[in-house]
Design an enzyme around this catalytic site. Structure first.
Site: not given
Length: 266
Positions: A120, A140
């Site tokens: 990210e 995730e």
């Protein structure tokens, strides 16, 4: 020059090198690291002698994602930084480049794991280099979590949507070669040389007119979601004033005289 126990700051000429420095935890994001990162971005923005930034990790990893226990304050590590987070609840998003974009080009030098929060942060950088054994991915969903660092928005704007959705929905790891093939990174280099390659790219950036570099970067991001007509108008508005700067005049003189330019940001 700033830094914390989990984030080191160095100068390499006109380049600021920020190193995620928690190798025993594969550079998982902690509060000291996030505070150091944010301060590093601000330092680079404020110092006109800094023309580029290299972001890398210590040891055998770039970043293995967020250390949720450390960020939640469980244990004593980083307690002296709690007031910073209370004063600016957005600090961690700015540190991760979700809510802050540095004026100067940011070049990522990745070795080893660059996963979850690491991937990210990567999406907030401008130019990306990785060692051939590097690993990328957004894990995730495999943990029943959501990649809230910006990936559901940014990733589809940086790589083809089919690849973005596969990465987001499968939670599988990607090799450096796969990441390069889908456009997530720009260079794959021998292991242990990503920092060297990133610094070489930074030197090429540093040799250019700094006002022009900053304006070009700003224009690319500003116009990304505009129509072509609106984008061209915004580009002209941002780019035309550059021609009146002393940087531009020095560049023209240097070209005419066939010599290197020496830019002073004016």
């Amino acid at each position: 020059m700033g830094g914390t126990e989990h984030l080191t700051v160095q100068r390499e000429g006109a380049t600021l090198v920020l190193t995620l420095n928690r190798p025993e935890a594969r550079n998982a994001l902690s509060l000291p690291m996030l505070v150091g990162l944010y301060d590093g971005w601000i330092e680079a923005d404020a110092d006109d002698t800094i023309r580029s930034i290299v972001l890398t990790g210590a040891g055998s990893a770039f970043c293995a994602g967020m250390d949720l226990k450390a960020l939640a304050g469980q244990g004593m590590e980083g307690q002296q930084y709690r007031d910073r987070l209370k004063a600016d609840p957005d600090l961690h998003w700015k540190a991760m480049l979700r809510h802050h974009r540095p004026r100067k080009p940011v070049i990522a030098a990745v070795e080893g794991h660059c996963v979850a929060g690491g991937t990210e942060i990567l999406q907030g950088t401008d130019i990306r280099v990785a060692g051939e054994s590097a690993t990328f991915g957004l894990f995730e969903v495999k943990r029943g979590l959501f990649p809230i660092g910006g990936s559901t928005v940014r990733l589809q704007r940086q790589i083809p949507r089919t690849h973005a959705l596969e990465m987001l929905l499968t939670g599988r790891p990607y090799t450096a070669q796969e990441a390069a093939a889908i456009g997530l990174i720009g260079h794959v280099v021998p292991d242990g040389t990503a920092r060297e390659k990133a610094l070489a790219i930074a030197e090429q950036v540093n040799a250019c007119g700094p006002l022009a570099v900053e304006a070009v970067k700003a224009s690319v991001y500003e116009t990304a979601e505009m129509t072509e007509t609106d984008g061209l108008a915004a580009e002209l508005k941002r780019g035309w004033p550059i021609f009146d700067t002393s940087d531009a005049k020095e560049g023209a003189r240097a070209f005419a005289e066939k010599r290197p330019a020496h830019y002073k940001r004016a």
